[in-house]
Write an enzyme that holds these catalytic residues in place. Structure first.
Site, PDB file in Angstrom:
ATOM      1  N   ASP A   1       8.544  -0.274  -4.323  1.00 49.06           N
ATOM      2  CA  ASP A   1       6.884  -0.566  -4.848  1.00 49.06           C
ATOM      3  C   ASP A   1       6.340  -0.531  -3.970  1.00 49.06           C
ATOM      4  O   ASP A   1       6.305  -0.946  -3.105  1.00 49.06           O
ATOM      5  CB  ASP A   1       7.656  -1.439  -5.792  1.00 49.06           C
ATOM      6  N   LYS A   2       4.562  -0.188  -4.326  1.00 49.80           N
ATOM      7  CA  LYS A   2       3.339  -0.212  -3.408  1.00 49.80           C
ATOM      8  C   LYS A   2       3.482  -2.043  -3.246  1.00 49.80           C
ATOM      9  O   LYS A   2       2.874  -2.121  -2.348  1.00 49.80           O
ATOM     10  CB  LYS A   2       2.580  -0.341  -4.517  1.00 49.80           C
TER      11      LYS A   2
END
Ligand code: URA
Length: 244
Positions: free
Chosen positions: A105-106
């Site tokens: 994920d970011k």
């Protein structure tokens, strides 16, 4: 092997495009067998030449394998109009053909393999192989008292999805929070965050520290990458069953 042009050899060694390596050679950055060569057309023996670029030995590797310590704030993509990407952390002359193995994920940091080896990537990510992924998470909130037991039995997420049996270890605990290590053998969307939510907590920081047999180099700062060593590559290939 017949002798070949120095610029061609350097391009094969993934030092840059043909044009870029010609500029490197002309500016005196390349030495072969102890002597600086400035003619891109100089003929060298690709089997025996000791090639240094900026003093660094260049060895032939048909495919490229990097360990990236992904920082938060960049997305796991090769290219994006709006966001910084993991490939953007690589200099342009290296980027061609590279992609990330799997996805973080970011806001997740940690171990990400960047390669141009599609077969290895496929093997490592294949759901049938159940390659282990280890994460460390900073959690807020009170986890269920039998959290480790629920995870070991196969946790049911809030939307009813059932996870494979996994391993949860509480590394340290504080008032209304904990640091945990979680080992998964699958990779569902936002899996760690959703598992921790199902156990009553919220992940406030997440870091992947291991993929299969390969550990994140603790000396690699967030945002930095380096080529895998031969031993590390073998570990990864064994993990993907590419070699045994
Ligand atoms: N689990 C998550 O929730 N996020 C990741 O980035 C990886 C695993």
């Amino acid at each position: 092997m017949p002798r070949m042009r120095l610029d061609k050899l350097l391009a094969h060694l993934n030092c840059g495009s043909r044009k870029e390596v010609q500029a490197m050679i002309r500016s005196g950055r390349v030495a072969v067998d102890g002597a600086v060569l400035t003619d891109p057309a100089a003929k060298v023996d690709p089997d025996t030449a000791q090639v240094l670029l900026d003093g660094q030995a260049q060895t032939y590797c048909a495919q490229r394998y990097y360990m990236l310590n992904k920082p938060t704030g960049v997305i796991t993509a090769s290219r994006d109009e709006r966001h910084d990407t993991v490939l953007g952390l690589f200099p342009e002359n290296l980027r061609r053909g590279l992609f990330a193995v799997g996805r973080l994920d970011k806001d997740t940091e940690g171990l990400l393999i960047i390669t141009d080896d599609g077969a290895l990537s496929h093997a490592l990510m294949s759901p049938a192989r159940h390659v282990c992924k280890i994460y460390e998470a900073e959690v807020e909130g009170e986890l269920a008292p039998d959290a480790a037991g629920q995870v070991a039995a196969g946790l049911t997420l809030r939307d009813g999805t059932v996870c494979l049996p996994a391993h949860l270890e509480i590394l340290s605990q504080r008032e209304a929070g904990a640091r945990v290590r979680i080992t998964l053998r699958e990779g569902k969307y936002h899996q760690v965050k959703r598992m921790i939510a199902a156990l009553g907590g919220t992940v406030v920081h997440l870091r992947r520290v291991q993929l299969g047999g390969l550990r994140l180099d603790p000396a690699l700062p967030a945002g930095a990458f380096r080529a895998l060593t031969e031993e590390e590559l073998v570990l990864l290939q064994q993990t993907g069953d590419i070699i045994s």
